[in-house]
Design an enzyme around this catalytic site. Structure first.
Site, PDB file in Angstrom:
ATOM      1  N   LYS A 162     -10.503  -7.275   7.212  1.00 50.04           N
ATOM      2  CA  LYS A 162      -9.561  -6.885   8.266  1.00 50.04           C
ATOM      3  C   LYS A 162     -10.117  -7.429   9.579  1.00 50.04           C
ATOM      4  O   LYS A 162     -11.170  -6.977  10.044  1.00 50.04           O
ATOM      5  CB  LYS A 162      -9.448  -5.361   8.364  1.00 50.04           C
ATOM      6  CG  LYS A 162      -8.660  -4.711   7.245  1.00 50.04           C
ATOM      7  CD  LYS A 162      -8.587  -3.214   7.444  1.00 50.04           C
ATOM      8  CE  LYS A 162      -7.806  -2.560   6.305  1.00 50.04           C
ATOM      9  NZ  LYS A 162      -7.965  -1.088   6.317  1.00 50.04           N
TER      10      LYS A 162
ATOM     11  N   ASN B  58     -10.190   5.673   1.117  1.00 50.89           N
ATOM     12  CA  ASN B  58     -10.536   5.861   2.531  1.00 50.89           C
ATOM     13  C   ASN B  58     -11.701   6.835   2.721  1.00 50.89           C
ATOM     14  O   ASN B  58     -11.626   7.784   3.506  1.00 50.89           O
ATOM     15  CB  ASN B  58      -9.314   6.301   3.354  1.00 50.89           C
ATOM     16  CG  ASN B  58      -8.320   5.170   3.548  1.00 50.89           C
ATOM     17  OD1 ASN B  58      -7.235   5.178   2.966  1.00 50.89           O
ATOM     18  ND2 ASN B  58      -8.683   4.169   4.332  1.00 50.89           N
TER      19      ASN B  58
ATOM     20  N   LYS C  71      -1.018  -0.868  -4.489  1.00 51.09           N
ATOM     21  CA  LYS C  71      -2.239  -0.139  -4.119  1.00 51.09           C
ATOM     22  C   LYS C  71      -1.827   1.295  -3.837  1.00 51.09           C
ATOM     23  O   LYS C  71      -0.863   1.533  -3.106  1.00 51.09           O
ATOM     24  CB  LYS C  71      -2.861  -0.786  -2.887  1.00 51.09           C
ATOM     25  CG  LYS C  71      -3.769   0.119  -2.042  1.00 51.09           C
ATOM     26  CD  LYS C  71      -4.543  -0.711  -1.037  1.00 51.09           C
ATOM     27  CE  LYS C  71      -4.816   0.069   0.242  1.00 51.09           C
ATOM     28  NZ  LYS C  71      -5.545  -0.744   1.243  1.00 51.09           N
ATOM     29  N   LEU C  72      -2.559   2.222  -4.424  1.00 56.34           N
ATOM     30  CA  LEU C  72      -2.228   3.640  -4.243  1.00 56.34           C
ATOM     31  C   LEU C  72      -3.354   4.351  -3.515  1.00 56.34           C
ATOM     32  O   LEU C  72      -4.524   4.226  -3.876  1.00 56.34           O
ATOM     33  CB  LEU C  72      -2.003   4.296  -5.621  1.00 56.34           C
ATOM     34  CG  LEU C  72      -1.695   5.792  -5.602  1.00 56.34           C
ATOM     35  CD1 LEU C  72      -0.388   6.087  -4.879  1.00 56.34           C
ATOM     36  CD2 LEU C  72      -1.659   6.347  -7.023  1.00 56.34           C
ATOM     37  N   LYS C  73      -2.995   5.111  -2.500  1.00 53.36           N
ATOM     38  CA  LYS C  73      -3.970   5.937  -1.794  1.00 53.36           C
ATOM     39  C   LYS C  73      -4.307   7.134  -2.676  1.00 53.36           C
ATOM     40  O   LYS C  73      -3.403   7.761  -3.262  1.00 53.36           O
ATOM     41  CB  LYS C  73      -3.377   6.433  -0.475  1.00 53.36           C
ATOM     42  CG  LYS C  73      -3.099   5.323   0.525  1.00 53.36           C
ATOM     43  CD  LYS C  73      -4.390   4.778   1.097  1.00 53.36           C
ATOM     44  CE  LYS C  73      -4.126   3.787   2.224  1.00 53.36           C
ATOM     45  NZ  LYS C  73      -5.372   3.260   2.782  1.00 53.36           N
TER      46      LYS C  73
ATOM     47  N   ASP D 151     -14.029  -1.550   2.438  1.00 54.70           N
ATOM     48  CA  ASP D 151     -13.115  -1.751   3.566  1.00 54.70           C
ATOM     49  C   ASP D 151     -13.845  -1.259   4.820  1.00 54.70           C
ATOM     50  O   ASP D 151     -14.513  -2.037   5.506  1.00 54.70           O
ATOM     51  CB  ASP D 151     -11.805  -0.994   3.292  1.00 54.70           C
ATOM     52  CG  ASP D 151     -10.845  -0.961   4.480  1.00 54.70           C
ATOM     53  OD1 ASP D 151     -11.159  -1.537   5.532  1.00 54.70           O
ATOM     54  OD2 ASP D 151      -9.773  -0.329   4.379  1.00 54.70           O
TER      55      ASP D 151
ATOM     56  N   SER E 122       0.855  -1.183   0.000  1.00 54.66           N
ATOM     57  CA  SER E 122       0.000   0.000   0.000  1.00 54.66           C
ATOM     58  C   SER E 122       0.892   1.235   0.000  1.00 54.66           C
ATOM     59  O   SER E 122       1.716   1.413   0.892  1.00 54.66           O
ATOM     60  CB  SER E 122      -0.891  -0.019   1.245  1.00 54.66           C
ATOM     61  OG  SER E 122      -1.642   1.162   1.330  1.00 54.66           O
TER      62      SER E 122
ATOM     63  N   GLU F  90     -11.169   0.926  -3.680  1.00 54.23           N
ATOM     64  CA  GLU F  90     -11.496   0.558  -2.297  1.00 54.23           C
ATOM     65  C   GLU F  90     -12.122   1.750  -1.579  1.00 54.23           C
ATOM     66  O   GLU F  90     -11.574   2.855  -1.594  1.00 54.23           O
ATOM     67  CB  GLU F  90     -10.189   0.130  -1.623  1.00 54.23           C
ATOM     68  CG  GLU F  90     -10.304  -0.329  -0.187  1.00 54.23           C
ATOM     69  CD  GLU F  90      -8.923  -0.746   0.373  1.00 54.23           C
ATOM     70  OE1 GLU F  90      -7.968  -0.923  -0.420  1.00 54.23           O
ATOM     71  OE2 GLU F  90      -8.814  -0.865   1.601  1.00 54.23           O
TER      72      GLU F  90
ATOM     73  N   GLY G 285      -4.542  -4.472   5.627  1.00 57.95           N
ATOM     74  CA  GLY G 285      -3.483  -4.272   6.609  1.00 57.95           C
ATOM     75  C   GLY G 285      -3.759  -3.013   7.412  1.00 57.95           C
ATOM     76  O   GLY G 285      -4.455  -2.108   6.942  1.00 57.95           O
TER      77      GLY G 285
ATOM     78  N   ASP H 245      -7.191   3.188  -3.213  1.00 58.68           N
ATOM     79  CA  ASP H 245      -7.940   3.231  -1.947  1.00 58.68           C
ATOM     80  C   ASP H 245      -8.189   4.690  -1.581  1.00 58.68           C
ATOM     81  O   ASP H 245      -7.244   5.464  -1.408  1.00 58.68           O
ATOM     82  CB  ASP H 245      -7.132   2.537  -0.838  1.00 58.68           C
ATOM     83  CG  ASP H 245      -7.893   2.432   0.477  1.00 58.68           C
ATOM     84  OD1 ASP H 245      -9.064   2.864   0.540  1.00 58.68           O
ATOM     85  OD2 ASP H 245      -7.304   1.919   1.458  1.00 58.68           O
TER      86      ASP H 245
HETATM   87  O1  SMG Z   1      -0.604  -2.427   6.694  1.00 52.28           O
HETATM   88  O2  SMG Z   1       0.115  -2.241   4.673  1.00 52.28           O
HETATM   89  C1  SMG Z   1      -0.563  -1.856   5.609  1.00 52.28           C
HETATM   90  C2  SMG Z   1      -1.433  -0.646   5.404  1.00 52.28           C
HETATM   91  C3  SMG Z   1      -2.462  -0.885   4.393  1.00 52.28           C
HETATM   92  O3  SMG Z   1      -3.410   0.998   3.368  1.00 52.28           O
HETATM   93  C4  SMG Z   1      -3.441   0.263   4.288  1.00 52.28           C
HETATM   94  N1  SMG Z   1      -4.354   0.386   5.273  1.00 52.28           N
HETATM   95  O4  SMG Z   1      -7.530   1.744   4.466  1.00 52.28           O
HETATM   96  O5  SMG Z   1      -6.625  -0.069   3.861  1.00 52.28           O
HETATM   97  C5  SMG Z   1      -6.569   0.979   4.485  1.00 52.28           C
HETATM   98  C6  SMG Z   1      -5.357   1.385   5.281  1.00 52.28           C
HETATM   99  C7  SMG Z   1      -5.752   1.654   6.687  1.00 52.28           C
HETATM  100  C8  SMG Z   1      -4.651   2.092   7.562  1.00 52.28           C
HETATM  101  S1  SMG Z   1      -4.261   3.716   7.336  1.00 52.28           S
HETATM  102  C9  SMG Z   1      -3.709   4.255   8.861  1.00 52.28           C
HETATM  103 MG    MG Z   2      -8.573   0.687   2.927  1.00 51.86          MG
END
Ligand code: SMG
Ligand code: MG
Length: 382
Positions: free
Chosen positions: A274, A202, A172-174, A250, A146, A225, A302, A200
């Protein structure tokens, strides 16, 4: 040594907060993180006079921004509400934890950490691995990474190239409004058309962004996501019907019931599982089974776990319904030194599923002591 006055069930011995710096800042649509405060739970079971300990890790963040749970709230509810309920039960087993805590609303991450510690202790006492208990069908799982929001496209591409060089099989790119089409196009260009790639958000978009999010269809993404808020199942269903990129949930998936409803509504074409978010690994397993029966692909999310949570996630992700690579990266993706003696490693794009008793990792207690902020003893026997 006696761990409790009566019965042979598990007890929760302590709640510990550790603090670990991240190797580099991790930015999402809800903020930037440079370190983590992490709650660890220590449990114990006694079998014929022999005491065996186990550990759980709480995935709650420092602030209630990913979800409503956060470290200080989780610590309080664990200490004051959840542990007293567990200690009121005779012969507590891991399989009882969710039921005993069911009258307490929410607090899934806090509950999950407790169940996890009891599970680890029980499995170690029985000499069984978590992968064995679950019925894991794979010895190695594909590893995705990520990638956070970066200050510039150049910096982003340098990070992505580094992860490609490390062997990760999926990127995976935020994303967030204003930082989506351009970085996604640049990354797709860098990694080429074949490399699995997903985004993703969020929960950073709204129902008004349907047309805009449809422009991501041009980049052949595996999935998008959680584009919309946690409680907007209908909006996700409308978006899924309107765009080509599969919609994955998610944050919205907080229980088996919500997951089943989201699938029925057409809001979840893919599910990110998760364990912390759904109240534990046993519920996560049931969500896997439900999705598997309905033909919905799942992958393991994760939460910037230490090696404890990574090891447990690797076992979960070895179940047959996990058909997409998870966010189970190497320990060194986040931590300079992991708190376990066998940090999770990525070799040839894969993580080995631990086979030792419990979650199969050994805590580096010297390091844990060094990074401990607080320890709260909870053992009823004192
Ligand atoms: O553990 O590799 C990891 C992080 C993966 O992007 C990740 N998690 O929304 O999926 C998600 C984020 C939540 C944690 S952000 C603090
Ligand atoms: Mg996520």
């Amino acid at each position: 040594m006696t761990v409790r006055a009566h019965g042979h069930g598990a007890v929760i011995r302590e709640l510990r907060e550790i603090r670990l710096p991240l190797v580099s800042p991790f930015q999402t649509s809800f903020g930037v993180q440079t370190s983590r405060r992490i709650l660890l739970v220590r449990a114990a079971v006694e079998r014929e006079g022999v005491v065996t300990e186990g550990w759980g890790e709480c995935v709650a963040g420092d602030e209630p921004t990913y979800s409503s749970e956060y470290v200080d709230g989780a610590a309080l509810v664990i200490r004051e509400v959840l542990v007293p309920r567990l200690h009121a039960v005779d012969d507590l087993a891991a399989s009882d934890v969710a039921r005993v805590l069911e009258p307490v609303r929410g607090h899934q991450m806090a509950k999950a950490a407790l169940e996890m510690a009891v599970l680890d202790a029980e499995l170690r006492a029985d000499g069984r691995s978590f992968a064995g208990l679950l019925g894991a069908t794979r010895t190695h799982i594909p590893s995705g990474v990520s990638v956070g929001i970066h200050p510039s496209i150049d910096a982003l591409l340098a990070s992505v190239q580094g992860y490609v060089d490390d062997g990760y099989v999926r990127i995976k790119l935020k994303i967030e409004p204003g930082l989506d089409l351009e970085p996604v196009a640049a990354v797709r260009d860098l990694i080429g058309p074949e490399m699995p790639f997903q985004v993703d958000a969020n929960a950073a978009y709204t129902r008004h962004d349907v047309e805009h999010l449809g422009r991501l269809d041009a980049f052949d993404l595996l999935l998008i996501e959680q584009p919309l808020p946690e409680d907007d199942l209908l909006g996700h269903a409308q978006l899924a019907a309107a765009i080509g990129t599969p919609v994955c949930l998610d944050e919205s998936i907080t229980s088996e019931t919500v997951c089943a409803d989201a699938i029925d509504l057409g809001a979840a074409e893919i599910v990110n599982i998760k364990p912390g978010r759904v109240g534990g690994y046993l519920a996560a397993r049931r969500i896997h089974d439900l999705c598997h029966e309905r033909g919905i692909p799942v992958w393991c999310g994760g939460m910037l776990e230490t090696g404890i949570g990574r090891a447990a996630n690797a076992a979960l992700a070895a179940l047959p319904g996990f058909t997409l690579p998870g966010d189970i990266s190497a320990s060194r993706r986040f931590w300079a030194r992991d708190v376990v003696t066998e940090p999770i490693d990525v070799v040839g794009g894969h993580v080995a599923v631990p086979t030792g008793p419990g979650f199969g990792v050994t805590l580096d207690m010297a390091l844990i002591e060094e990074v401990t902020a607080t320890v709260t003893p909870l053992d009823p026997a004192g």
